[in-house]
Design a protein around this motif. Sequence first.
Motif, PDB file in Angstrom:
ATOM      1  N   TRP A  27       0.809  -1.225   0.000  1.00  0.00           N
ATOM      2  CA  TRP A  27       0.000   0.000   0.000  1.00  0.00           C
ATOM      3  C   TRP A  27       0.838   1.268   0.000  1.00  0.00           C
ATOM      4  O   TRP A  27       0.465   2.256  -0.605  1.00  0.00           O
ATOM      5  N   LEU A  28       1.964   1.254   0.706  1.00  0.00           N
ATOM      6  CA  LEU A  28       2.733   2.485   0.850  1.00  0.00           C
ATOM      7  C   LEU A  28       3.915   2.584  -0.115  1.00  0.00           C
ATOM      8  O   LEU A  28       3.995   3.507  -0.913  1.00  0.00           O
ATOM      9  N   LEU A  29       4.845   1.657  -0.022  1.00  0.00           N
ATOM     10  CA  LEU A  29       6.099   1.803  -0.745  1.00  0.00           C
ATOM     11  C   LEU A  29       6.012   1.524  -2.237  1.00  0.00           C
ATOM     12  O   LEU A  29       6.767   2.105  -3.008  1.00  0.00           O
ATOM     13  N   GLN A  30       5.115   0.653  -2.651  1.00  0.00           N
ATOM     14  CA  GLN A  30       5.024   0.324  -4.079  1.00  0.00           C
ATOM     15  C   GLN A  30       4.788   1.567  -4.929  1.00  0.00           C
ATOM     16  O   GLN A  30       5.247   1.650  -6.047  1.00  0.00           O
ATOM     17  N   ARG A  31       4.088   2.528  -4.397  1.00  0.00           N
ATOM     18  CA  ARG A  31       3.728   3.708  -5.174  1.00  0.00           C
ATOM     19  C   ARG A  31       4.591   4.930  -4.875  1.00  0.00           C
ATOM     20  O   ARG A  31       4.312   6.013  -5.359  1.00  0.00           O
ATOM     21  N   VAL A  32       5.637   4.741  -4.082  1.00  0.00           N
ATOM     22  CA  VAL A  32       6.440   5.885  -3.659  1.00  0.00           C
ATOM     23  C   VAL A  32       7.832   5.910  -4.275  1.00  0.00           C
ATOM     24  O   VAL A  32       8.299   6.952  -4.706  1.00  0.00           O
ATOM     25  N   ALA A  33       8.506   4.774  -4.344  1.00  0.00           N
ATOM     26  CA  ALA A  33       9.913   4.786  -4.737  1.00  0.00           C
ATOM     27  C   ALA A  33      10.259   3.573  -5.590  1.00  0.00           C
ATOM     28  O   ALA A  33       9.672   2.503  -5.446  1.00  0.00           O
ATOM     29  N   ASN A  36      11.121  -0.265  -4.590  1.00  0.00           N
ATOM     30  CA  ASN A  36      10.015  -0.985  -3.968  1.00  0.00           C
ATOM     31  C   ASN A  36      10.166  -2.503  -4.037  1.00  0.00           C
ATOM     32  O   ASN A  36       9.747  -3.205  -3.132  1.00  0.00           O
ATOM     33  N   ILE A  37      10.784  -3.015  -5.078  1.00  0.00           N
ATOM     34  CA  ILE A  37      10.932  -4.460  -5.211  1.00  0.00           C
ATOM     35  C   ILE A  37      11.890  -5.010  -4.157  1.00  0.00           C
ATOM     36  O   ILE A  37      11.761  -6.154  -3.715  1.00  0.00           O
ATOM     37  N   LEU A  38      12.843  -4.204  -3.711  1.00  0.00           N
ATOM     38  CA  LEU A  38      13.765  -4.638  -2.657  1.00  0.00           C
ATOM     39  C   LEU A  38      13.033  -4.778  -1.327  1.00  0.00           C
ATOM     40  O   LEU A  38      13.209  -5.762  -0.613  1.00  0.00           O
ATOM     41  N   TRP A  39      12.211  -3.795  -0.999  1.00  0.00           N
ATOM     42  CA  TRP A  39      11.442  -3.872   0.247  1.00  0.00           C
ATOM     43  C   TRP A  39      10.437  -5.008   0.188  1.00  0.00           C
ATOM     44  O   TRP A  39      10.234  -5.717   1.167  1.00  0.00           O
ATOM     45  N   LEU A  64      19.111 -18.172   7.174  1.00  0.00           N
ATOM     46  CA  LEU A  64      19.515 -16.812   6.806  1.00  0.00           C
ATOM     47  C   LEU A  64      20.066 -16.757   5.387  1.00  0.00           C
ATOM     48  O   LEU A  64      19.811 -15.807   4.643  1.00  0.00           O
ATOM     49  N   VAL A  65      20.807 -17.792   4.980  1.00  0.00           N
ATOM     50  CA  VAL A  65      21.318 -17.834   3.613  1.00  0.00           C
ATOM     51  C   VAL A  65      20.161 -18.015   2.626  1.00  0.00           C
ATOM     52  O   VAL A  65      20.141 -17.380   1.564  1.00  0.00           O
ATOM     53  N   LEU A  66      19.184 -18.849   2.963  1.00  0.00           N
ATOM     54  CA  LEU A  66      18.001 -18.984   2.110  1.00  0.00           C
ATOM     55  C   LEU A  66      17.276 -17.644   1.971  1.00  0.00           C
ATOM     56  O   LEU A  66      16.829 -17.273   0.885  1.00  0.00           O
ATOM     57  N   PHE A  67      17.159 -16.917   3.080  1.00  0.00           N
ATOM     58  CA  PHE A  67      16.573 -15.572   3.055  1.00  0.00           C
ATOM     59  C   PHE A  67      17.326 -14.693   2.051  1.00  0.00           C
ATOM     60  O   PHE A  67      16.726 -14.015   1.219  1.00  0.00           O
ATOM     61  N   LEU A  68      18.658 -14.710   2.126  1.00  0.00           N
ATOM     62  CA  LEU A  68      19.474 -13.890   1.228  1.00  0.00           C
ATOM     63  C   LEU A  68      19.346 -14.323  -0.229  1.00  0.00           C
ATOM     64  O   LEU A  68      19.330 -13.473  -1.129  1.00  0.00           O
ATOM     65  N   ILE A  69      19.259 -15.620  -0.464  1.00  0.00           N
ATOM     66  CA  ILE A  69      19.090 -16.098  -1.844  1.00  0.00           C
ATOM     67  C   ILE A  69      17.812 -15.512  -2.436  1.00  0.00           C
ATOM     68  O   ILE A  69      17.819 -14.950  -3.534  1.00  0.00           O
ATOM     69  N   VAL A  70      16.714 -15.644  -1.716  1.00  0.00           N
ATOM     70  CA  VAL A  70      15.436 -15.141  -2.231  1.00  0.00           C
ATOM     71  C   VAL A  70      15.461 -13.616  -2.338  1.00  0.00           C
ATOM     72  O   VAL A  70      14.977 -13.041  -3.314  1.00  0.00           O
ATOM     73  N   PHE A  71      16.060 -12.939  -1.357  1.00  0.00           N
ATOM     74  CA  PHE A  71      16.148 -11.478  -1.394  1.00  0.00           C
ATOM     75  C   PHE A  71      16.934 -11.008  -2.617  1.00  0.00           C
ATOM     76  O   PHE A  71      16.487 -10.125  -3.352  1.00  0.00           O
TER      77      PHE A  71
END
Length: 168
Positions: A27-33, A36-39, A64-71
């Motif tokens: 709702w907020l970040l997608q339309r601001v900057a 947005n895909i990083l957040w 944590l490494v799985l988190f980073l892979i997807v991020f």
Amino acid sequence: VLGLSCASLAAGRSPGAIPLYVVFDAWLLQRVASPNILWGGAAGCRPLLIGWSAVTDSLAWPALVLFLIVFFWTPPHYWPLSMRFKDEYEAAGVPMLPVVVKDSAVARQVVLYSWPTVVTSLALIPIASLGWVSPVVALPSGAVFLLAASRRLLRHRAPRDVPSASDK
């Protein structure tokens, strides 16, 4: 419900995940900057940590490494799609990266995020003791991923209005 059926660590991480993704990201970040895909990627990775902690009642390096892979994978996966639908994002007022910068700049970002995607996917092999199948699949897959990103960059760097020999 999660607190009754799973580890307390997972139950404690869950309440913030949906509001973070729906309210803060969608709702907020997608339309601001344009980042947005990083957040959204960070918010979208939270279920991975919740699932890991639900099963193991811990947060270990593999999670944590799985988190980073997807991020890291989210931008090089999504930005090429958003390049294809740039006009629709622009019409909707969503400042997706391809709407606010040239395609060559987006392609450069795709390459830049592809490298840590591949490196973190390879880092998971020794951290999670994945055995011999993982490198047999991850190495060529990572090479293909980097090659595709590099080809996109080369394609978008190529001059588009070069006269042909018959035009001279």
